[in-house]
Design a protein around this motif. Sequence first.
Motif, mmCIF file in Angstrom:
data_model
loop_
_atom_site.group_PDB
_atom_site.id
_atom_site.type_symbol
_atom_site.label_atom_id
_atom_site.label_comp_id
_atom_site.label_asym_id
_atom_site.label_seq_id
_atom_site.Cartn_x
_atom_site.Cartn_y
_atom_site.Cartn_z
ATOM 1 N N ALA A 1 0.829 -1.208 0.000
ATOM 2 C CA ALA A 1 0.000 0.000 0.000
ATOM 3 C C ALA A 1 0.863 1.258 0.000
ATOM 4 C CB ALA A 1 -0.935 -0.013 1.205
ATOM 5 N N VAL A 2 1.940 1.236 0.806
ATOM 6 C CA VAL A 2 2.838 2.389 0.854
ATOM 7 C C VAL A 2 3.513 2.588 -0.497
ATOM 8 C CG1 VAL A 2 4.948 3.292 1.905
ATOM 9 C CG2 VAL A 2 3.212 2.211 3.345
ATOM 10 N N ALA A 3 3.889 1.484 -1.162
ATOM 11 C CA ALA A 3 4.526 1.579 -2.479
ATOM 12 C C ALA A 3 3.586 2.199 -3.519
ATOM 13 C CB ALA A 3 4.983 0.193 -2.929
ATOM 14 N N GLN A 4 2.280 2.024 -3.323
ATOM 15 C CA GLN A 4 1.291 2.581 -4.247
ATOM 16 C C GLN A 4 0.938 4.033 -3.913
ATOM 17 O OE1 GLN A 4 -2.053 -0.080 -4.251
ATOM 18 N NE2 GLN A 4 -0.839 -1.845 -4.938
ATOM 19 N N GLY A 5 1.555 4.565 -2.858
ATOM 20 C CA GLY A 5 1.284 5.950 -2.485
ATOM 21 C C GLY A 5 0.167 6.118 -1.482
ATOM 22 N N LEU A 6 -0.374 5.018 -0.953
ATOM 23 C CA LEU A 6 -1.435 5.110 0.051
ATOM 24 C C LEU A 6 -0.831 5.431 1.418
ATOM 25 C CD1 LEU A 6 -3.570 2.015 -1.050
ATOM 26 C CD2 LEU A 6 -3.921 4.434 -1.620
ATOM 27 N N PRO A 7 -1.625 6.010 2.308
ATOM 28 C CA PRO A 7 -1.080 6.359 3.633
ATOM 29 C C PRO A 7 -0.767 5.121 4.464
ATOM 30 C CG PRO A 7 -3.450 6.736 3.564
ATOM 31 C CD PRO A 7 -3.027 6.432 2.149
ATOM 32 N N ASP A 8 0.261 5.249 5.304
ATOM 33 C CA ASP A 8 0.652 4.175 6.213
ATOM 34 C C ASP A 8 0.031 4.465 7.571
ATOM 35 O OD1 ASP A 8 1.817 2.133 7.600
ATOM 36 O OD2 ASP A 8 3.851 2.961 7.550
ATOM 37 N N ALA A 9 -1.000 3.696 7.919
ATOM 38 C CA ALA A 9 -1.713 3.958 9.169
ATOM 39 C C ALA A 9 -0.812 3.770 10.387
ATOM 40 C CB ALA A 9 -2.934 3.045 9.268
ATOM 41 N N LEU A 10 0.166 2.847 10.298
ATOM 42 C CA LEU A 10 1.015 2.578 11.451
ATOM 43 C C LEU A 10 2.111 3.624 11.647
ATOM 44 C CD1 LEU A 10 -0.502 -0.108 11.262
ATOM 45 C CD2 LEU A 10 1.615 -1.263 11.915
ATOM 46 N N SER A 11 2.140 4.633 10.772
ATOM 47 C CA SER A 11 3.152 5.683 10.923
ATOM 48 C C SER A 11 2.754 6.717 11.960
ATOM 49 C CB SER A 11 3.403 6.365 9.575
ATOM 50 O OG SER A 11 2.229 7.050 9.142
ATOM 51 N N VAL A 12 1.500 6.657 12.452
ATOM 52 C CA VAL A 12 1.021 7.619 13.444
ATOM 53 C C VAL A 12 0.500 6.868 14.661
ATOM 54 C CG1 VAL A 12 0.440 9.335 11.702
ATOM 55 C CG2 VAL A 12 -1.287 7.672 12.410
ATOM 56 N N ARG A 13 0.301 7.607 15.730
ATOM 57 C CA ARG A 13 -0.245 7.028 16.959
ATOM 58 C C ARG A 13 -1.756 6.940 16.857
ATOM 59 N NH1 ARG A 13 -2.108 9.454 21.767
ATOM 60 N NH2 ARG A 13 -1.740 8.237 23.680
ATOM 61 N N CYS A 14 -2.297 5.815 17.297
ATOM 62 C CA CYS A 14 -3.747 5.640 17.244
ATOM 63 C C CYS A 14 -4.387 6.359 18.430
ATOM 64 C CB CYS A 14 -4.119 4.155 17.264
ATOM 65 S SG CYS A 14 -5.910 3.874 17.158
ATOM 66 N N ALA A 15 -5.324 7.267 18.123
ATOM 67 C CA ALA A 15 -5.992 8.019 19.188
ATOM 68 C C ALA A 15 -7.056 7.192 19.902
ATOM 69 C CB ALA A 15 -6.617 9.294 18.614
ATOM 70 N N ARG B 1 -7.426 6.077 12.982
ATOM 71 C CA ARG B 1 -5.971 6.085 12.777
ATOM 72 C C ARG B 1 -5.644 6.232 11.298
ATOM 73 N NH1 ARG B 1 -1.775 1.486 15.148
ATOM 74 N NH2 ARG B 1 0.099 2.803 15.093
ATOM 75 N N LEU B 2 -6.399 5.555 10.452
ATOM 76 C CA LEU B 2 -6.184 5.668 9.010
ATOM 77 C C LEU B 2 -6.491 7.089 8.537
ATOM 78 C CD1 LEU B 2 -5.451 4.257 6.393
ATOM 79 C CD2 LEU B 2 -7.843 3.544 6.170
ATOM 80 N N ASP B 3 -7.570 7.693 9.102
ATOM 81 C CA ASP B 3 -7.900 9.081 8.743
ATOM 82 C C ASP B 3 -6.767 10.030 9.135
ATOM 83 O OD1 ASP B 3 -10.290 8.141 7.810
ATOM 84 O OD2 ASP B 3 -11.437 8.677 9.608
ATOM 85 N N LEU B 4 -6.183 9.802 10.315
ATOM 86 C CA LEU B 4 -5.097 10.662 10.781
ATOM 87 C C LEU B 4 -3.867 10.521 9.879
ATOM 88 C CD1 LEU B 4 -3.922 12.609 12.858
ATOM 89 C CD2 LEU B 4 -3.314 10.624 14.270
ATOM 90 N N ALA B 5 -3.549 9.286 9.460
ATOM 91 C CA ALA B 5 -2.410 9.063 8.576
ATOM 92 C C ALA B 5 -2.645 9.705 7.217
ATOM 93 C CB ALA B 5 -2.149 7.564 8.429
ATOM 94 N N THR B 6 -3.907 9.654 6.729
ATOM 95 C CA THR B 6 -4.235 10.278 5.439
ATOM 96 C C THR B 6 -4.073 11.786 5.511
ATOM 97 O OG1 THR B 6 -5.807 8.491 4.973
ATOM 98 C CG2 THR B 6 -6.029 10.515 3.692
ATOM 99 N N ALA B 7 -4.540 12.375 6.615
ATOM 100 C CA ALA B 7 -4.424 13.823 6.780
ATOM 101 C C ALA B 7 -2.963 14.240 6.893
ATOM 102 C CB ALA B 7 -5.197 14.264 8.020
ATOM 103 N N GLN B 8 -2.165 13.443 7.601
ATOM 104 C CA GLN B 8 -0.754 13.766 7.750
ATOM 105 C C GLN B 8 -0.022 13.673 6.416
ATOM 106 O OE1 GLN B 8 2.205 11.072 9.810
ATOM 107 N NE2 GLN B 8 2.091 12.684 11.362
ATOM 108 N N GLN B 9 -0.380 12.656 5.610
ATOM 109 C CA GLN B 9 0.249 12.516 4.294
ATOM 110 C C GLN B 9 -0.118 13.691 3.390
ATOM 111 O OE1 GLN B 9 -1.222 9.459 1.588
ATOM 112 N NE2 GLN B 9 0.887 8.795 1.220
ATOM 113 N N ALA B 10 -1.382 14.109 3.431
ATOM 114 C CA ALA B 10 -1.808 15.239 2.616
ATOM 115 C C ALA B 10 -1.088 16.519 3.038
ATOM 116 C CB ALA B 10 -3.313 15.422 2.724
ATOM 117 N N GLU B 11 -0.877 16.681 4.341
ATOM 118 C CA GLU B 11 -0.167 17.863 4.832
ATOM 119 C C GLU B 11 1.275 17.872 4.377
ATOM 120 O OE1 GLU B 11 0.919 19.940 9.142
ATOM 121 O OE2 GLU B 11 -0.451 18.225 9.023
#
Length: 238
Positions: A173-187, A220-230
């Motif tokens: 998924a990361v190779a395809q450019g999708l966000p990595d959910a495990l790169s952030v802390r789960c709230a 957590r996936l939403d947070l990783a997506t937002a962080q990647q977009a930022e």
Amino acid sequence: MERREIAALLAYIGRLDPRTIRTDQGEARDQLDQWHELLGDDNDDVPMTTRHGWDARIAARQHIRTSPYQILPADIARPWESYRRNRLARHSDPTPSVDPDDQAAWTAELIGTRRAVAAGTAQPAQARAITTGRHAVNQKLEARLREIGSCIPPAARAALAPYRPSRAAREAAVAQGLPDALSVRCAWCLAQPGEPCRRRKIGPDGSARGTAPCSTHPSRLDLATAQQAEQVQQPAVA
């Protein structure tokens, strides 16, 4: 020391402390015999000098400079024993070069190395220290990591994929450019970066009995997506 070396040492000491000079030929011979018996040719021989810091003349000069008493052979032997102990204390036995199955040769090389270190003919072999920091990183290793992008080569990563499907799916998924959910802390479950999300195990009495791995929480996936977009927007703004 050989007899001629001891004679030279006694002559040197006599120049610094005339009390040690023997004018009678018989007394001089007895003095030389005594010093040779205590410092001379045997397994505990005290050398005149070594290649690595020992010099009997320095030990004699130090005694004459700091002590009011006439020098004795023990005043040379004691500093030599301290020199030997210090070198052996700094020595860590390196792995012998012989076949480890040959116990006799293995032991002989260890003993020979220790004797050489104690005698001052070889430097102590010190254990390599563990170093940290960027300056301690091997430049070749750093270049190799930049080349392959990971400490695990692609071929090895592909071979491991069937045995860790979750990680393989995440890497794909990361190779395809999708966000990595495990790169952030789960709230939600407070899983730290790199750790999978977990769900609580609730006992019959309603209290938490533990946790178990579970699928990634949507927040957590939403947070990783937002962080990647930022992160994508920041270079564009710059």
